[in-house]
Design an enzyme around this catalytic site. Structure first.
Site, PDB file in Angstrom:
ATOM      1  N   LYS A   1      44.682  15.283 -94.616  1.00  0.00           N
ATOM      2  CA  LYS A   1      44.246  15.763 -93.297  1.00  0.00           C
ATOM      3  C   LYS A   1      43.141  14.869 -92.729  1.00  0.00           C
ATOM      4  O   LYS A   1      43.167  14.472 -91.556  1.00  0.00           O
ATOM      5  CB  LYS A   1      43.758  17.208 -93.415  1.00  0.00           C
ATOM      6  CG  LYS A   1      43.084  17.761 -92.169  1.00  0.00           C
ATOM      7  CD  LYS A   1      44.021  17.883 -90.987  1.00  0.00           C
ATOM      8  CE  LYS A   1      43.244  18.203 -89.722  1.00  0.00           C
ATOM      9  NZ  LYS A   1      44.096  18.268 -88.545  1.00  0.00           N
TER      10      LYS A   1
ATOM     11  N   CYS B   1      38.316  18.982 -83.728  1.00  0.00           N
ATOM     12  CA  CYS B   1      38.656  18.283 -84.971  1.00  0.00           C
ATOM     13  C   CYS B   1      38.199  16.824 -85.018  1.00  0.00           C
ATOM     14  O   CYS B   1      37.491  16.432 -85.938  1.00  0.00           O
ATOM     15  CB  CYS B   1      40.163  18.369 -85.188  1.00  0.00           C
ATOM     16  SG  CYS B   1      40.708  20.065 -85.420  1.00  0.00           S
TER      17      CYS B   1
HETATM   18  N1  LIG Z   1      41.997  23.535 -83.363  1.00  0.00           N
HETATM   19  C1  LIG Z   1      42.805  22.605 -83.836  1.00  0.00           C
HETATM   20  O1  LIG Z   1      43.494  21.900 -83.088  1.00  0.00           O
HETATM   21  C2  LIG Z   1      42.964  22.405 -85.328  1.00  0.00           C
HETATM   22  C3  LIG Z   1      44.014  21.628 -85.794  1.00  0.00           C
HETATM   23  C4  LIG Z   1      44.163  21.463 -87.141  1.00  0.00           C
HETATM   24  C5  LIG Z   1      43.251  22.016 -88.029  1.00  0.00           C
HETATM   25  N2  LIG Z   1      42.205  22.744 -87.548  1.00  0.00           N
HETATM   26  C6  LIG Z   1      41.270  23.333 -88.504  1.00  0.00           C
HETATM   27  O2  LIG Z   1      41.594  24.717 -88.610  1.00  0.00           O
HETATM   28  C7  LIG Z   1      40.396  25.461 -88.831  1.00  0.00           C
HETATM   29  C8  LIG Z   1      40.273  26.528 -87.760  1.00  0.00           C
HETATM   30  O3  LIG Z   1      40.146  25.910 -86.501  1.00  0.00           O
HETATM   31  P1  LIG Z   1      40.271  26.760 -85.162  1.00  0.00           P
HETATM   32  O4  LIG Z   1      40.301  25.769 -84.060  1.00  0.00           O
HETATM   33  O5  LIG Z   1      41.342  27.749 -85.286  1.00  0.00           O
HETATM   34  O6  LIG Z   1      38.848  27.504 -85.190  1.00  0.00           O
HETATM   35  P2  LIG Z   1      38.443  28.855 -84.391  1.00  0.00           P
HETATM   36  O7  LIG Z   1      36.969  28.840 -84.313  1.00  0.00           O
HETATM   37  O8  LIG Z   1      39.255  28.947 -83.141  1.00  0.00           O
HETATM   38  O9  LIG Z   1      38.923  30.023 -85.338  1.00  0.00           O
HETATM   39  C9  LIG Z   1      38.255  30.392 -86.518  1.00  0.00           C
HETATM   40  C10 LIG Z   1      38.302  31.909 -86.607  1.00  0.00           C
HETATM   41  O10 LIG Z   1      37.803  32.314 -87.883  1.00  0.00           O
HETATM   42  C11 LIG Z   1      37.074  33.516 -87.696  1.00  0.00           C
HETATM   43  N3  LIG Z   1      36.205  33.709 -88.864  1.00  0.00           N
HETATM   44  C12 LIG Z   1      35.040  33.085 -89.152  1.00  0.00           C
HETATM   45  N4  LIG Z   1      34.545  33.544 -90.329  1.00  0.00           N
HETATM   46  C13 LIG Z   1      35.436  34.442 -90.788  1.00  0.00           C
HETATM   47  C14 LIG Z   1      35.500  35.252 -91.953  1.00  0.00           C
HETATM   48  N5  LIG Z   1      34.547  35.192 -92.889  1.00  0.00           N
HETATM   49  N6  LIG Z   1      36.541  36.078 -92.102  1.00  0.00           N
HETATM   50  C15 LIG Z   1      37.511  36.167 -91.172  1.00  0.00           C
HETATM   51  N7  LIG Z   1      37.505  35.424 -90.036  1.00  0.00           N
HETATM   52  C16 LIG Z   1      36.480  34.573 -89.853  1.00  0.00           C
HETATM   53  C17 LIG Z   1      36.348  33.324 -86.393  1.00  0.00           C
HETATM   54  O11 LIG Z   1      35.946  34.561 -85.838  1.00  0.00           O
HETATM   55  C18 LIG Z   1      37.410  32.601 -85.560  1.00  0.00           C
HETATM   56  O12 LIG Z   1      38.196  33.506 -84.795  1.00  0.00           O
HETATM   57  C19 LIG Z   1      39.252  24.454 -88.833  1.00  0.00           C
HETATM   58  O13 LIG Z   1      38.956  24.077 -90.152  1.00  0.00           O
HETATM   59  C20 LIG Z   1      39.828  23.284 -88.071  1.00  0.00           C
HETATM   60  O14 LIG Z   1      39.207  22.072 -88.411  1.00  0.00           O
HETATM   61  C21 LIG Z   1      42.060  22.972 -86.221  1.00  0.00           C
END
Ligand SMILES: NC(=O)c1ccc[n+]([C@@H]2O[C@H](COP(=O)([O-])OP(=O)(O)OC[C@H]3O[C@@H](n4cnc5c(N)ncnc54)[C@H](O)[C@@H]3O)[C@@H](O)[C@H]2O)c1
Length: 439
Positions: free
Chosen positions: A202, A262
């Site tokens: 990743k 990201c």
């Molecule tokens: N956004 C993208 O395009 C993308 C693409 C690939 C990978 N990622 C990775 O995926 C992961 C999530 O990214 P995202 O954009 O969805 O983030 P986001 O902030 O939109 O979502 C994260 C969610 O997790 C929740 N959360 C936090 N702590 C928690 C807990 N202890 N228990 C339950 N829920 C909890 C938050 O309330 C939030 O809704 C990250 O590591 C990111 O790097 C993101």
């Protein structure tokens, strides 16, 4: 029917959960955010991804998707997918507090035989640490890491078409994780030797993208500086015709900058990993620095044009606030530093339009958007186009001629007008500039 719990129902979690529910799984999304959970249970989705609202509405109505704040909901799942955030810490490393809290929250509710996959982006070693310190002492489960590589704006399609990589704590975990994906998605599943290998996959992907865009930006700056007309997009098209080994050169496109959740952080995870292992890695910081410099580069070009025209109180229309075409996600948008640089240069008459961005999201970022695109453009001395959203692509020479002030600058930060459009704009008296397009 597979029962799936998605822990962290934000951008990525919602896409994964809604698609899996649409493909027949029984899905519960678990999140700490009560407002988000309530919205999902009403069949709504606040994530600004095209198509996700319909998919959530449809799957909630079908009874296959629900949400909860209760970590105990993982108990009813065959497969648990962890998608909580992993932001950049103040030390420019991964902040693992959310993933640790999530693992600790669900651990008491796990039971033998479940498959747990981490999909949050983490540095190598984190899945193993969570497994050994928190998850495996709670239950005999299969733990694996599976990077999520979808791109916002096309997330629903990409999640269902991109190859999936899985690396488990042992062969059985890798096989169980791979079997799950093969059963629910018609995609290639690539099994790798360990969670660390999959975790580095990743980071390698995002490092490649960020550095590749940095290369495009440096070529663009060079093209702008050279005394001959050079369109960097033509340079890139020519360069990309070269096959090297099994693949073609694939230089991406220059733009007003790189934003989003990201690319702005993952290269720093590599940098920190190098430091903590005694290495002085150079590329992450170089790529980040080049890409972070682009908003100011665009602002300088616009400021130079306006000052050259003797325009002191110029009106500037800023089309696009989200960080990406066809997404309403404004996290770390390069438009914020662009606006700051314009204001620092004395330009305060800024009219920002973005039909993809909700009022709530704009307010969260402290930005006031105009919903009236014509009003934003009316009498503007310069237009900066930061996204190729459909509403912006629909603008033609006639619209610009009807609305903009005569001789206005059209600065193409990301719409990549073709030669015919540029010629038509120029013939109508406008000045066209693009990143690396001194043509
Ligand atoms: N956004 C993208 O395009 C993308 C693409 C690939 C990978 N990622 C990775 O995926 C992961 C999530 O990214 P995202 O954009 O969805 O983030 P986001 O902030 O939109 O979502 C994260 C969610 O997790 C929740 N959360 C936090 N702590 C928690 C807990 N202890 N228990 C339950 N829920 C909890 C938050 O309330 C939030 O809704 C990250 O590591 C990111 O790097 C993101």
């Amino acid at each position: 029917m597979k029962r799936v719990a998605v822990v962290g129902f934000g951008y990525i979690g919602s896409v994964i959960g809604a698609v899996l529910a649409d493909r027949g799984c029984q899905v519960v999304g678990i999140d700490l955010n009560q407002g988000l959970v309530d919205a999902v249970n009403r069949g709504e989705c606040p994530i600004p991804e095209p198509g996700i609202d319909d998919l959530v509405a449809k799957t909630v109505a079908a009874g296959r998707l629900s949400a909860s704040t209760d970590m105990a909901a993982v108990a009813g799942a065959d497969v648990v997918v962890v998608t909580v955030g992993t932001p950049l810490s103040d030390e420019y490393d991964a902040d693992l507090s959310h993933i640790r809290a999530a693992c600790m929250g669900i651990a008491p509710h796990l039971h033998d035989g479940q498959v747990l996959m981490v999909k949050s982006t983490v540095p190598p070693g984190v899945t193993r640490r969570m497994a050994e310190e928190v998850l495996l002492p709670a239950a005999r489960i299969h733990v694996a890491f599976s990077p999520e590589r979808l791109a916002e704006g096309a997330a629903i399609r990409e999640f269902q078409t991109l190859p999936i990589v899985v690396g488990g704590m042992d062969r059985a975990a890798t096989a169980a994780a791979a079997a799950f994906w093969r059963s629910v998605l018609d995609v290639e599943v690539i099994e790798v030797a360990s969670p660390e290998t999959a975790e580095l996959v990743k980071l390698a992907c995002n490092q490649w993208i960020d550095l590749n865009i940095a290369l495009a930006h440096e070529l663009a700056k060079l093209a702008d500086a050279l005394p001959w007309p050079i369109d960097t997009l033509e340079v890139i098209r020519g360069a990309n015709s070269l096959k090297k080994g099994q693949h073609y050169v694939n230089i991406l496109t220059p733009s007003n900058g790189v934003g989003g959740y990201c690319l702005t952080k993952d290269p720093w995870f590599i940098d920190a990993l190098g430091k903590s292992n005694g290495l002085d890695l150079r590329l992450s910081a170089a790529g980040r620095t080049v890409n972070d410099g682009m908003p100011a580069y665009v602002a300088d070009a616009v400021d130079l044009f306006l000052k050259g025209r003797g325009k002191k109180a110029a009106k500037i229309a800023v089309l696009g606030y989200s960080f990406k075409t066809n997404s309403g996600d404004c996290r770390f948008t390069p438009v914020d530093p662009l606006l700051a640089a314009l204001r620092a240069a004395g330009h305060d008459d800024l009219h920002i339009a973005d039909p993809m961005v909700s009022d709530a999201e704009a307010a969260h970022h402290g930005v006031v958007l105009t919903r009236d695109l014509d009003a934003a453009l009316d009498g503007a001395d310069a237009v900066i186009i930061n996204a190729a959203h459909d509403a912006f692509k629909a603008l033609g020479v006639a619209d610009f001629s009807r609305l903009l002030s005569p001789g206005a600058l059209i600065y193409d930060g990301r719409i990549y007008y073709d030669r015919a459009m540029i010629d038509a704009l120029t013939a109508s008296g406008f000045v066209y500039r693009g990143v690396g397009r001194s043509i």
